[in-house]
Design an enzyme around this catalytic site. Structure first.
Site, PDB file in Angstrom:
ATOM      1  N   GLY A  25      36.246 -24.472  18.103  1.00 54.66           N
ATOM      2  CA  GLY A  25      36.156 -22.836  17.998  1.00 54.66           C
ATOM      3  C   GLY A  25      37.340 -22.485  18.886  1.00 54.66           C
ATOM      4  O   GLY A  25      38.017 -23.091  19.647  1.00 54.66           O
ATOM      5  N   GLN A  62      37.608 -20.305  21.128  1.00 53.40           N
ATOM      6  CA  GLN A  62      37.298 -20.599  22.675  1.00 53.40           C
ATOM      7  C   GLN A  62      36.677 -21.833  23.061  1.00 53.40           C
ATOM      8  O   GLN A  62      36.105 -21.932  24.010  1.00 53.40           O
ATOM      9  CB  GLN A  62      36.572 -19.368  23.109  1.00 53.40           C
ATOM     10  CG  GLN A  62      37.372 -18.074  23.257  1.00 53.40           C
ATOM     11  CD  GLN A  62      38.683 -17.964  24.457  1.00 53.40           C
ATOM     12  OE1 GLN A  62      38.380 -18.820  25.197  1.00 53.40           O
ATOM     13  NE2 GLN A  62      39.477 -17.225  24.245  1.00 53.40           N
ATOM     14  N   SER A  63      37.029 -22.933  22.436  1.00 47.61           N
ATOM     15  CA  SER A  63      36.357 -24.139  22.832  1.00 47.61           C
ATOM     16  C   SER A  63      36.792 -24.514  24.298  1.00 47.61           C
ATOM     17  O   SER A  63      37.964 -24.823  24.455  1.00 47.61           O
ATOM     18  CB  SER A  63      36.951 -25.238  21.553  1.00 47.61           C
ATOM     19  OG  SER A  63      36.543 -26.673  21.972  1.00 47.61           O
ATOM     20  N   ASN A  64      35.749 -24.873  24.931  1.00 47.72           N
ATOM     21  CA  ASN A  64      36.011 -25.552  26.089  1.00 47.72           C
ATOM     22  C   ASN A  64      36.340 -26.861  26.172  1.00 47.72           C
ATOM     23  O   ASN A  64      37.113 -27.437  27.069  1.00 47.72           O
ATOM     24  CB  ASN A  64      34.708 -25.441  26.993  1.00 47.72           C
ATOM     25  CG  ASN A  64      34.197 -23.898  27.256  1.00 47.72           C
ATOM     26  OD1 ASN A  64      34.930 -23.160  27.721  1.00 47.72           O
ATOM     27  ND2 ASN A  64      32.775 -23.947  27.019  1.00 47.72           N
ATOM     28  N   ALA A  79      38.140 -28.175  23.614  1.00 47.37           N
ATOM     29  CA  ALA A  79      39.662 -28.461  23.253  1.00 47.37           C
ATOM     30  C   ALA A  79      40.472 -28.046  24.281  1.00 47.37           C
ATOM     31  O   ALA A  79      41.484 -28.672  24.905  1.00 47.37           O
ATOM     32  CB  ALA A  79      39.802 -27.306  22.334  1.00 47.37           C
TER      33      ALA A  79
END
Ligand SMILES: *Cc1c(COP(=O)(O)O)cnc(C)c1O
Length: 363
Positions: free
Chosen positions: A87, A89-91, A93
Site C-alpha cells: 500500500g 503507506q506500506s511499512n 516497502a
C-alpha cells in the site's frame, strides 16, 4: 555495517524446508520484553510487551526480521536489486527500501494508491519520506489495477522491465515479506523468546496479522518449540478463513504440513477479526485507545496494525474478563510508527483536546 553470517536454526526447526544457510545482521536483537500497564485490563490478567518496534534500522519493526533472511537469499541467488509491493503507506516497502540501501542496492517499490492520486506525486508523508530520502524508486498503481493484476504479476512485470531497460536482476519480495523464507524471521524470534521468557509463566501471545508471515512464524515456532502459548492473531484485513488458508500455504512451503508437524494453522493459532472499518482505515475508538495507551504508558502504537490488534485484544478482555483472569499475555509490538503521520488529521482532536500546548508567558 551489514554482515552476512552463517545461520544455524533452532534445534526444533532443523528439519523444516528452506533452512537458510545465511542471514544478514540488520536488526538490534534481542528486543526487550517488559510489563505494560495498559488501563482497564481484567483483574488477575497480566500484560507484557515484546518490543519489536525497537528492532532498529530506521523503525523497521517486524519487517527487518524477515528481510535478514530474504536479502541473504537474494544475495545467494545472485540478485542485485529488490522489488517489493504494498500500500502507499506500506511499512514493509519502507523497511525494504532502507535495508536495500544498507546493502548498496536499489529498491523498486510498487505502491497501491487511490485512482485519483496514482498519477500525481505521492508526497512525503510518513513512510514515503523515508523511502524517498534513501532513494527508492516508487512505481504507483491504482487499487483497481492492483486488484486486476495482483501483487505477484505486477512485481514480475516490473522485474521484466528492469531486466530489459536497466540490465538489473531484481529479487521480488512478496507483500509484507511473507514468503516461506520470510517466515524464518519469526521462527527465529521464537527462539529468542524461549531464552527470554523461560519459566516466567506466560500463557498467551498476541499480535497483529496483515500479510500473515509474522503469525505463521510465531505459531509454528510456538508449536514446534513446545513453548505452549495460546496464539491470538488479530487480522487487520481480509478475514480469519483467509489467514488460516494463507498461513497453511506458507507452512507447506516450509514442509510443515499437518502430517509432518501434527497441526494445521487453525490448530496452531486463533485468527480474530480486527479490521474494523477496513485495511488502513481507522475508527475513532481505535485511535482513542492508541491515544490513551500513549498518554498512560508512553508506548506508541500505529493505526494500521498494532492499534487495531491491541483494540481487538482489549475488547475481548473487557467483554469476557473471567476468561482472562490468571493469564499472562505477551503482546508483540510490530512497529509502524511512521504510519501515524498519515492519520494526523484524525488524531488531532484527541491530542489537541488534551490541551497541553501552551504559550509560555515571558515578563
Ligand atoms: C506488516 C506489519 C504487521 C503485520 O505483519 P505480517 O507479517 O504482515 O502479518 C504488523 N505490524 C506492523 C507495524 C507492520 O508493519
Amino acid at each position: 555495517m551489514v554482515q552476512l553470517q552463517p545461520y544455524t536454526p533452532p534445534p526444533w526447526a532443523a528439519k523444516l524446508g528452506l533452512v537458510p544457510a545465511q542471514r544478514y545482521r540488520l536488526a538490534q536483537l534481542p528486543t526487550p520484553v517488559h510489563p505494560w500497564a495498559v488501563p482497564g485490563l481484567p483483574p488477575g490478567c497480566e500484560l507484557h510487551i515484546k518490543r519489536d518496534d525497537l528492532t532498529g534500522m530506521q523503525l523497521s519493526g517486524n519487517k527487518v526480521r524477515k528481510l535478514e533472511f530474504l536479502l541473504a537469499e537474494a544475495r545467494e541467488k545472485g540478485h542485485d536489486s529488490v522489488i517489493t509491493i504494498g500500500g502507499i503507506q506500506s511499512n514493509h516497502a519502507r523497511a525494504t527500501a532502507v535495508a536495500a540501501r544498507y546493502l548498496g542496492w536499489d529498491a523498486h517499490l510498487v505502491l497501491r494508491n487511490s485512482r485519483h492520486l496514482a498519477d500525481s506525486d505521492p508526497g512525503l508523508v510518513g513512510n514515503l519520506l523515508v523511502e524517498r530520502l534513501v532513494g527508492a524508486h516508487i512505481w504507483q498503481v491504482t487499487k483497481e489495477e492492483y486488484g486486476r493484476y495482483g501483487g505477484p504479476a505486477l512485481g514480475e512485470r516490473l522485474a521484466e522491465q528492469l531486466r530489459r531497460e536497466r540490465g538489473l536482476n531484481p529479487y521480488i519480495i512478496p507483500v509484507g515479506g511473507s514468503s516461506a523464507t520470510g517466515v524464518w524471521g519469526y521462527l527465529d524470534m521464537i527462539h529468542e523468546l524461549e531464552q527470554q521468557i523461560a519459566g516466567q509463566g506466560f500463557t498467551d501471545i498476541a499480535m497483529a496479522c496483515g500479510s500473515g508471515g509474522t503469525t505463521a512464524g510465531i505459531a509454528l515456532g510456538n508449536h514446534l518449540s513446545g513453548l505452549g502459548l495460546r496464539v491470538h492473531a488479530y487480522g487487520v484485513c481480509d478475514d480469519p478463513a483467509y489467514f488460516y488458508e494463507f498461513c497453511d500455504g506458507l507452512l507447506a512451503g516450509l514442509g510443515a504440513t499437518p502430517d509432518v508437524v501434527g497441526a494445521d494453522s487453525a490448530a496452531m493459532f486463533r485468527a480474530v477479526q480486527a479490521k474494523g472499518a477496513g485495511y488502513a482505515i481507522s475508527r475513532d475508538d481505535e485511535l482513542a485507545l492508541v491515544a490513551e495507551v500513549a498518554a498512560t504508558t508512553g508506548i506508541i502504537l500505529d493505526p494500521v496494525y498494532t492499534g487495531k490488534a491491541l483494540h481487538g485484544l482489549v475488547s475481548e478482555m473487557r467483554a469476557n474478563p473471567g476468561a482472562w483472569a490468571g493469564r499472562k499475555v505477551l503482546f508483540v509490538h510490530t512497529g509502524g510508527l511512521l504510519g501515524m503521520y498519515d492519520k494526523a488529521a484524525q488524531l488531532a482532536p484527541l491530542v489537541e483536546g488534551a490541551g497541553r500546548a501552551h504559550r509560555l508567558a515571558l515578563d
